[in-house]
Design a protein around this motif. Sequence first.
Motif, PDB file in Angstrom:
ATOM      1  N   ILE A 131       0.851  -1.185   0.000  1.00 19.22           N
ATOM      2  CA  ILE A 131       0.000   0.000   0.000  1.00 19.22           C
ATOM      3  C   ILE A 131       0.886   1.234   0.000  1.00 19.22           C
ATOM      4  CG2 ILE A 131      -1.815   1.251   1.245  1.00 19.22           C
ATOM      5  CD1 ILE A 131      -2.112  -1.472   2.868  1.00 19.22           C
ATOM      6  N   SER A 132       0.571   2.176  -0.871  1.00 20.44           N
ATOM      7  CA  SER A 132       1.294   3.442  -0.870  1.00 20.44           C
ATOM      8  C   SER A 132       0.301   4.587  -0.909  1.00 20.44           C
ATOM      9  CB  SER A 132       2.226   3.544  -2.080  1.00 20.44           C
ATOM     10  OG  SER A 132       2.836   4.817  -2.101  1.00 20.44           O
ATOM     11  N   ASN A 133       0.543   5.546  -0.073  1.00 20.31           N
ATOM     12  CA  ASN A 133      -0.242   6.780  -0.076  1.00 20.31           C
ATOM     13  C   ASN A 133       0.658   7.949  -0.446  1.00 20.31           C
ATOM     14  OD1 ASN A 133      -2.684   5.566   0.822  1.00 20.31           O
ATOM     15  ND2 ASN A 133      -1.784   5.414   2.865  1.00 20.31           N
ATOM     16  N   PHE A 134       1.674   7.637  -1.227  1.00 24.04           N
ATOM     17  CA  PHE A 134       2.700   8.627  -1.519  1.00 24.04           C
ATOM     18  C   PHE A 134       2.157   9.820  -2.286  1.00 24.04           C
ATOM     19  CE2 PHE A 134       6.621  10.256  -3.435  1.00 24.04           C
ATOM     20  CZ  PHE A 134       7.350  10.412  -2.272  1.00 24.04           C
ATOM     21  N   GLY A 135       1.268   9.559  -3.227  1.00 26.28           N
ATOM     22  CA  GLY A 135       0.695  10.659  -3.995  1.00 26.28           C
ATOM     23  C   GLY A 135       1.621  11.151  -5.094  1.00 26.28           C
ATOM     24  N   TRP A 136       1.415  12.373  -5.523  1.00 28.57           N
ATOM     25  CA  TRP A 136       2.178  13.028  -6.585  1.00 28.57           C
ATOM     26  C   TRP A 136       2.285  12.170  -7.839  1.00 28.57           C
ATOM     27  CZ3 TRP A 136       6.682  14.202  -2.817  1.00 28.57           C
ATOM     28  CH2 TRP A 136       6.305  15.217  -1.953  1.00 28.57           C
TER      29      TRP A 136
END
Length: 182
Positions: A131-136
């Motif tokens: 899961i990644s919520n890094f965005g951009w």
Amino acid sequence: MVKFFQHTFKYEYNWDSVTLAFWLRYPNPFASHVESVDVIDRYVDPDTGVLRTTRLILKRGVLPKWGNGLIKKPEAYIIEESLINPKTQTMITLTKNITHARMMQVEEWQTFRVDPNNREFTQVKTEARVISNFGWGLTERVEGFGIKKFADGAAKSRKGMSHVLEMIREKQLLRGRGFLTI
């Protein structure tokens, strides 16, 4: 978005040997990235007989070129929790990173049990999610990188476990022939 990984594997070793190898798997030639393993907590539940263990693992990683500058140090601390039930001959583990979790969280569940088709073998089911919520606009890329690294690492992990299992088998054979007294 979340990426998933699932795999079932069979070791041609009995459950006792495989669970022993799990505890002895570091160091091995396929896990040079593992720096240290420390037991934080371990106890046997008096009501169920289940062994509960929490370990802290320090791993050294490699970043992709596009990840340089996003993370200062590629080392990661991993928390591993396990439940071993000798009565049912099952071991369940949960492993997840506690470092860099904002960028990418990797959670792995493994279930080790006697193979239903051959009681002399052990079946291991591995499930993971990244899961990644890094965005951009990087979430998909980070998760894709994470799932590929996880799949590659799972293959190396199986090789490492097989290496340790073979060492256990050799020691058992030597002991059976009177060469080892340990």
